[in-house]
Design a protein around this motif. Structure first.
Motif, PDB file in Angstrom:
ATOM      1  N   LEU A 116       0.829  -1.208   0.000  1.00 11.08           N
ATOM      2  CA  LEU A 116       0.000   0.000   0.000  1.00 11.08           C
ATOM      3  C   LEU A 116       0.866   1.263   0.000  1.00 11.08           C
ATOM      4  N   VAL A 117       1.922   1.271   0.803  1.00  6.48           N
ATOM      5  CA  VAL A 117       2.828   2.426   0.804  1.00  6.48           C
ATOM      6  C   VAL A 117       3.486   2.570  -0.561  1.00  6.48           C
ATOM      7  N   GLY A 118       3.926   1.457  -1.130  1.00  9.01           N
ATOM      8  CA  GLY A 118       4.543   1.485  -2.456  1.00  9.01           C
ATOM      9  C   GLY A 118       3.587   1.968  -3.528  1.00  9.01           C
ATOM     10  N   VAL A 140       1.403   4.267  -3.204  1.00  6.12           N
ATOM     11  CA  VAL A 140       1.334   5.726  -3.112  1.00  6.12           C
ATOM     12  C   VAL A 140       2.685   6.368  -3.414  1.00  6.12           C
ATOM     13  N   LEU A 141       3.762   5.816  -2.866  1.00  7.61           N
ATOM     14  CA  LEU A 141       5.066   6.478  -2.927  1.00  7.61           C
ATOM     15  C   LEU A 141       6.058   5.852  -3.902  1.00  7.61           C
ATOM     16  N   GLY A 142       5.752   4.700  -4.444  1.00  5.42           N
ATOM     17  CA  GLY A 142       6.702   3.999  -5.301  1.00  5.42           C
ATOM     18  C   GLY A 142       7.532   3.034  -4.480  1.00  5.42           C
ATOM     19  N   ASP A 143       8.441   2.333  -5.150  1.00  2.69           N
ATOM     20  CA  ASP A 143       9.226   1.298  -4.482  1.00  2.69           C
ATOM     21  C   ASP A 143      10.264   1.843  -3.511  1.00  2.69           C
ATOM     22  N   GLU A 144      10.728   3.059  -3.739  1.00  2.00           N
ATOM     23  CA  GLU A 144      11.746   3.638  -2.870  1.00  2.00           C
ATOM     24  C   GLU A 144      11.149   4.816  -2.127  1.00  2.00           C
ATOM     25  N   TYR A 145      11.169   4.746  -0.803  1.00  2.00           N
ATOM     26  CA  TYR A 145      10.645   5.827   0.027  1.00  2.00           C
ATOM     27  C   TYR A 145      11.460   5.892   1.307  1.00  2.00           C
ATOM     28  N   LEU A 146      11.321   6.976   2.016  1.00  2.00           N
ATOM     29  CA  LEU A 146      12.092   7.224   3.231  1.00  2.00           C
ATOM     30  C   LEU A 146      11.136   7.276   4.413  1.00  2.00           C
ATOM     31  N   LEU A 147      11.381   6.454   5.397  1.00  2.00           N
ATOM     32  CA  LEU A 147      10.610   6.485   6.633  1.00  2.00           C
ATOM     33  C   LEU A 147      11.207   7.567   7.519  1.00  2.00           C
ATOM     34  N   SER A 148      10.448   8.630   7.759  1.00  2.61           N
ATOM     35  CA  SER A 148      11.000   9.749   8.524  1.00  2.61           C
ATOM     36  C   SER A 148      10.577   9.732   9.980  1.00  2.61           C
ATOM     37  N   SER A 149       9.624   8.900  10.343  1.00  2.62           N
ATOM     38  CA  SER A 149       9.182   8.838  11.729  1.00  2.62           C
ATOM     39  C   SER A 149       8.507   7.501  11.978  1.00  2.62           C
TER      40      SER A 149
END
Length: 176
Positions: free
Chosen positions: A104-106, A108-117
């Motif tokens: 689900l995260v992918g 919305v954001l694609g395969d590469e994303y940064l967890l900031s919190s």
């Protein structure tokens, strides 16, 4: 509203009354993705097994107690936050590896994303939190006609991003 369809972007217009009902809990990831596309959120039924939920809750409570005993807690009188969960137990890391969540995260954001919190908030009775945003690094709010920011266009030099279909060098007016 932009809807992701087979690696292409399609524009879908919506009236003030959506024809699709508000998101309901579902185990169907395609339905959840459609809810994300239309409403910006989805509800995943049975996202965690009861014993997994219990293990996460127990670990949060243990960590919160330990931080309070050591004087390292992030409490504001009524609520307590447990920050940086990634390094505070395997049970938390396992949450981030859940296939449904990553899909689900992918979406919305694609395969590469940064967890900031990655935090837990223990909200006790009597706590009040006003509407706010924790995304200090995001672009400043703009007027409704200027909110379609092209994904990936924000940089450290320009927090405002480039707007879809607009000249990327053109400044956008801020909401007063």
């Amino acid at each position: 509203l932009f809807v992701k369809k087979e690696n292409a972007m399609a524009i879908e217009t919506m009236s003030s009354e959506p024809s699709r009902p508000l998101p309901q809990p579902t185990t169907d990831l395609d339905s959840a993705k459609l809810d994300l596309d239309i409403y910006g959120y989805c509800l995943v039924a049975n996202a965690m097994a009861p014993e997994e939920t219990a293990a996460v809750r127990t670990r949060v409570e243990e960590q919160a107690t330990a931080e309070m005993q050591q004087g390292l807690d992030r409490a504001d009188g009524v609520n307590q936050r447990v920050w940086f969960l990634f390094n505070k137990g395997k049970v938390f890391r396992n949450l981030l590896l859940k296939k449904n969540l990553r899909e689900l995260v992918g979406h919305v954001l694609g395969d590469e994303y940064l967890l900031s919190s990655f935090t837990a908030n223990i909200a006790n009775p009597g706590g009040v939190m006003k509407m706010h945003t924790d995304q200090w690094w995001m672009p400043l709010p703009t007027k409704p006609e200027h909110t379609e920011i092209r994904p990936g266009s924000m940089t450290r030099d320009s927090f405002r991003g480039h707007h879809v279909g607009k000249d990327p060098t053109e400044e956008r007016p801020l909401i007063p």
